[in-house]
Design an enzyme around this catalytic site. Structure first.
Site, PDB file in Angstrom:
ATOM      1  N   MET A  52      -5.757  -6.248  16.730  1.00 55.90           N
ATOM      2  CA  MET A  52      -5.175  -6.795  17.957  1.00 55.90           C
ATOM      3  C   MET A  52      -6.011  -6.363  19.149  1.00 55.90           C
ATOM      4  SD  MET A  52      -2.960  -8.545  19.545  1.00 55.90           S
ATOM      5  CE  MET A  52      -2.795  -8.706  21.328  1.00 55.90           C
ATOM      6  N   GLU A  96       1.795  -8.803  20.636  1.00 58.47           N
ATOM      7  CA  GLU A  96       1.605 -10.246  20.550  1.00 58.47           C
ATOM      8  C   GLU A  96       2.510 -10.821  19.456  1.00 58.47           C
ATOM      9  OE1 GLU A  96      -2.196 -13.227  20.833  1.00 58.47           O
ATOM     10  OE2 GLU A  96      -2.270 -11.692  19.291  1.00 58.47           O
ATOM     11  N   GLU A 132      -8.241 -17.611  19.749  1.00 53.78           N
ATOM     12  CA  GLU A 132      -8.619 -17.143  18.418  1.00 53.78           C
ATOM     13  C   GLU A 132      -9.873 -17.841  17.898  1.00 53.78           C
ATOM     14  OE1 GLU A 132      -7.380 -14.557  17.513  1.00 53.78           O
ATOM     15  OE2 GLU A 132      -5.536 -14.479  18.680  1.00 53.78           O
ATOM     16  N   HIS A 168     -12.573 -10.947  22.345  1.00 55.00           N
ATOM     17  CA  HIS A 168     -11.334 -11.144  23.092  1.00 55.00           C
ATOM     18  C   HIS A 168     -11.323 -10.363  24.406  1.00 55.00           C
ATOM     19  CE1 HIS A 168      -8.808 -13.684  20.697  1.00 55.00           C
ATOM     20  NE2 HIS A 168      -8.770 -12.888  19.646  1.00 55.00           N
ATOM     21  N   GLY A 179      -5.089  -8.257  10.918  1.00 52.00           N
ATOM     22  CA  GLY A 179      -6.372  -7.579  10.848  1.00 52.00           C
ATOM     23  C   GLY A 179      -6.515  -6.608  11.995  1.00 52.00           C
ATOM     24  N   HIS A 231     -14.721  -9.914  16.405  1.00 46.90           N
ATOM     25  CA  HIS A 231     -13.699 -10.859  16.865  1.00 46.90           C
ATOM     26  C   HIS A 231     -12.878 -10.238  17.996  1.00 46.90           C
ATOM     27  CE1 HIS A 231     -10.494 -14.000  15.999  1.00 46.90           C
ATOM     28  NE2 HIS A 231      -9.777 -13.074  16.626  1.00 46.90           N
ATOM     29  N   GLU A 232     -12.391  -9.024  17.769  1.00 49.31           N
ATOM     30  CA  GLU A 232     -11.563  -8.381  18.805  1.00 49.31           C
ATOM     31  C   GLU A 232     -12.378  -8.066  20.044  1.00 49.31           C
ATOM     32  OE1 GLU A 232      -8.470  -8.567  18.203  1.00 49.31           O
ATOM     33  OE2 GLU A 232      -8.833  -9.115  16.109  1.00 49.31           O
TER      34      GLU A 232
END
Length: 910
Positions: free
Chosen positions: A307, A141, A362, A343, A305, A339-340
């Protein structure tokens, strides 16, 4: 022709012309006969077969970067020279590979040698100094998949994949699916090694469509730990029945890290937190986890942090803690994990069409991480941390000259890369939190489930999500979106009220006489700044706090929709007057709070008295923003921190406010008070460290903050000498753990003060031959306060080619170069920066250039002369726009420092 800076217009044209169905990727990283690849070589071999359909005839381009092209074929015909612009020896990755396609189906094969990197982009190669083992990992990314395989590197050209990686026999390879591994037979005349095959082929298959930036390759002698999550995805009316799994769903889980740090991998905790995340997402997202297995690979020299590669999340291995750290970093690691994981649904299952919706990817993941943390993890104060960390980042970014709407310009990849910032992540998440409050969390999650169901394995836009949220909530959200997403800046909310005396009541005086209640109460809103001064709709809570037996407790709360400049709050009429009023209580909206004079004066003395952490955090945040805005003296903020910090029980908040107090002294205080400020703050930090519980997080936080100050007062030289000697109890720090990281911290402080030197650094490096040891040694050497050494460090940081440092070595050296107390040594580098920096964007990768432009900016030059030099760069039409953006941001920070110093100097003593 196109350039590596892909534009949105070019991407849209390519998507209109092509449908890409499948990639077959073959990588060889062994150095086998016929390749140029090897763990110690500069290149690896990459062969890609692409199956596609041209919907119309014409010319298009295939992305490939930093490559030596061997051959390009289309439908079996060799088109190498034509694809390379006439001669493959002259291949220029600025234009990609040119393809002239007839309408219909085609098979394109590209065979090339590509380059490893040490910048954290493409296929990064790292050799561990602890055991000399080599590790590879990919980072694609925004658009760096083309550094590893030929592709159409944009998010809306999804495809399925088959991949094989030929790697040394002792290596493990991790990708987006489970691996099918087979040995490579010895070539004729070769004898098979006794300890296993010389090489193995690892085959992977992704049978659902994915964007190129979500593919991952991680290869090396990884340490591996396995587990699994089992559970049931909750059924919701928004999710079609055929999307639900039958019965229990089982997801294999893997953790990977370098062999040399395996002893520090806290796998039991990591698996527990991973499973907590799957529990919450299974209960709330409707769709079953879509990618089979879930691996988390802790990678060295990682830029970010983590991906969200589908099924193979890569994470910085600084999150494998080898030394004592506070709970704050454990909380941040947990937020990163969740968080990941979010996603996997929002980003991987449903993917943005183009990078203008990067903010949505995000922001939704950040919101989801905090919501799940607060609900199912031990970090139930996650929203308090959010208010203090993410919001502070957003507020600062939104005041810079580079601020942009949340729905930002994404006209090209360079612009997108610049927008991985506090607006995209933190302001966007803050606004989504406001939206969840506006429609209700249940409706918000129902809208998300509807969005997943409608666009699974496809691409979608924010408009698609807004439609789903409007349908789920029954509210027209178009006006809300225009107000919040297409404008810039921060509104300020303040309380405007009058009061009157009443007999008796909760706030009556000690003799039972008249007390005060609010008579007329309103919320005043000022226009968003910077920007066009828009007024927005806010859903807020007004909280009234009063001192009760030494603690500030909430005595009244009312929620209200703020509209326009003045919003009357009749529900407050007759409510007893408190000591503090918060007009954004519970942090529902994104705004500044302007304290009324009574609240402001009360907090200067009593900020630590709040019984609840959220209002205390909001008060800290407000007072810090007022300090940055030159409305509160830096010395008063420092005094407030020293009064209130011992009562701060949220370690995430404590660490932030201590760092802010250091910044107040070093950046915002009048120059003639800096020496006194360092003495006062240093002495206070040391006193609080000694008073804190032995071995506690608070004790460590106070010592870490002390290390941010130059060791020139308050006995801090003796403190860090004792810590370096392994005897913190000699200076009253009972229970402080002196491990590898604390040893390096103490040594670096002493080196920067001139108390230790290069021989001491060399000795410490011999004792710690880990990767973190090498990085810490580089930082310590760079901190040596000698002019010749600073020249050496500058020259090393700005080197190119084979002598350029890796991404994390660069970060470490820049931190040492600008170590506390080094400002007077750096004056000569101001002109060097403004002379050399404009050329860095062309010389280095975008990641490296951004790191250098920020890390070497002359923040030591807080003067009008420094501002003028920055302005000259901004006025130069030849300077690339990405450089101008970073220079403008840093110029603004220096200008803010100058104004705050003038405020601190002009007001004199209290």
């Amino acid at each position: 022709m196109t350039s590596t800076n892909l534009t949105q217009t070019e991407a849209a044209a390519r998507a209109a012309m092509l449908e890409v169905s499948h990639y077959d990727i073959s990588l060889d990283v062994t150095g086998a006969p016929g390749t140029t690849a090897a763990p110690g070589a500069e290149t690896f071999r990459s062969t890609t077969t692409i199956t596609l359909t041209a919907k119309t005839a014409g010319e298009t381009f295939l992305d490939l970067r930093a490559a030596d092209v061997r051959s390009v074929t289309v439908d079996g015909a060799d088109v190498t020279d034509a694809a390379c612009g006439g001669n493959k020896e002259l291949y220029d990755d600025e234009r990609g590979l040119i393809l002239d396609l007839a309408a219909g189906e085609h098979e394109v094969v590209v065979d090339a040698d590509l380059r490893y990197t040490t910048t954290g982009e493409g296929l990064h190669r790292f050799t561990d100094p602890a055991d000399k083992q080599t590790y590879l990992y990919s980072q694609f990314e925004t658009a760096d998949a083309k550094r590893v395989f030929a592709c159409f590197d944009q998010p809306d050209l999804k495809a399925t994949y088959s991949m094989d990686v030929t790697a040394p026999g002792a290596w493990t390879v991790v990708s987006n699916s489970e691996a099918d591994v087979s040995d490579v037979a010895p070539a004729d005349g070769e004898v098979a090694p006794l300890d296993g095959p010389a090489a193995r082929v690892h085959r992977f298959r992704v049978e659902v469509p994915l964007s190129t930036y979500l593919i991952a390759f991680c290869a090396g002698p990884w340490h591996e730990v396995r587990d699994e999550w089992a559970g049931t995805v909750a059924k919701h009316p928004e999710t079609p029945a055929d999307h639900q799994p039958d019965g229990e769903l089982t997801i294999p889980l893997g953790l990977y890290c370098r062999a040399s740090i395996a002893e520090h991998l806290d796998s039991e905790r990591l698996f527990r937190e991973t499973k907590e995340g799957f529990d919450w997402y299974a209960a709330n997202f409707g769709e079953p986890y879509p990618f089979g297995k879930y691996d988390q690979i802790f990678c060295p020299e990682y830029n970010m942090g983590a991906m969200e590669n589908a099924g193979a999340v890569t994470i910085r291995d600084e999150y494998v803690f080898r030394s004592r750290t506070t709970g704050y970093l454990y909380e941040r690691r947990n937020e990163t994990i969740l968080h990941e994981m979010a996603h996997m649904w929002f980003g991987d299952l449903v993917t943005m069409r183009w990078w203008d919706d990067l903010w949505l990817n995000e922001s939704f993941a950040t919101w989801s991480a905090c919501a799940s943390q607060a609900a199912v993890s031990q970090y139930d104060g996650a929203w308090t941390t959010f208010a203090n960390v993410e919001k502070a980042w957003a507020y600062q970014q939104d005041q810079l000259p580079s601020t942009h709407p949340i729905a930002a310009d994404a006209s090209d990849i360079d612009t997108v890369d610049q927008n991985f910032d506090g607006i995209t992540y933190a302001k966007g998440a803050s606004v989504l939190k406001q939206l969840a409050a506006y429609v209700g969390e249940d409706a918000f999650l129902a809208g998300a489930r509807l969005h997943f169901a409608r666009h699974r394995f496809a691409n979608a836009t924010f408009a698609d999500l807004l439609d789903a949220l409007s349908e789920a909530s029954g509210r027209d959200l178009s006006g809300w979106a225009d107000q919040w997403l297409t404008t810039t800046g921060i509104n300020t909310l303040s309380a405007a009220y009058s009061s009157k005396k009443v007999e008796g009541g909760a706030r009556a005086d000690a003799k039972g006489g008249a007390g005060e209640v609010y008579d007329v109460f309103a919320i005043r809103q000022t226009g968003a700044e910077p920007g066009a001064g828009e007024l927005r709709d806010h859903r807020v809570a007004v909280g009234v706090y009063a001192m009760d037996r030494g603690r500030l407790r909430r005595t009244h709360r009312v929620e209200v929709d703020v509209k326009g400049e003045i919003t009357k709050v009749p529900e407050m009429s007759g409510v007893p007057v408190g000591d503090v009023v918060l007009v954004n209580d519970d942090d529902l909206s994104y705004c500044f709070m302007e304290m009324d004079p009574g609240s402001w004066l009360f907090l200067l003395e009593n900020i630590g008295a709040f019984a609840d952490p959220m209002p205390r955090t909001l008060a800290w945040s407000t007072m810090w923003e007022m300090t940055r805005a030159a409305k509160v003296r830096a010395r008063d903020f420092v005094d407030m921190v020293l009064r209130g910090a011992p009562s701060e029980d949220q370690i995430s908040v404590l660490e932030r406010v201590l760092a802010q107090a250091v910044a107040a002294v070093e950046r915002y205080a009048a120059r003639d008070w800096v020496g006194e400020g360092r003495r006062v703050l240093g002495a206070g930090l040391l006193d609080h460290a000694r008073a804190a519980a032995a071995g506690s997080d608070a004790q460590l936080a106070f010592v870490n903050a002390l290390a941010m100050l130059p060791a020139d007062g308050a006995g801090s030289l003796d403190v860090f000498r004792a810590i370096l000697a392994g005897s913190p109890e000699d200076v009253g720090l009972e229970g402080l753990i002196v491990d590898a990281d604390m040893t390096w911290k103490a040594l670096t402080v002493l080196v920067a003060a001139g108390d230790k030197g290069v021989e001491d650094v060399m000795a410490a490096e011999r004792d710690d031959q880990s990767a973190l040891g090498a990085q810490s040694a580089a930082k310590a050497r760079a901190a040596i306060p000698e002019a010749d050494n600073k020249i050496r460090v500058w020259n090393t940081c700005t080197a190119t080619g084979a002598t350029a440092p890796s991404n994390l070595m660069l970060r470490s050296m820049m931190a040492g170069f600008t170590a506390p107390g080094s400002d007077e040594l750096l004056g000569d580098f101001t002109d060097r920066y403004f002379t050399e920096a404009p050329g860095w964007w062309a010389e280095y990768s975008s990641e490296t250039a951004q790191r250098m432009l920020d890390g070497l900016y002359p923040h030591w030059e807080v003067s009008q002369a420094g501002l003028d030099k920055a302005s000259a760069v901004l006025d130069d039409a030849s300077v690339p726009n990405p450089v101008k953006r970073i220079v403008a941001e840093n110029r603004d920070r220096v200008q803010r420092s100058l104004a705050a110093r003038e405020c601190d100097a002009a007001t004199g003593e209290k």
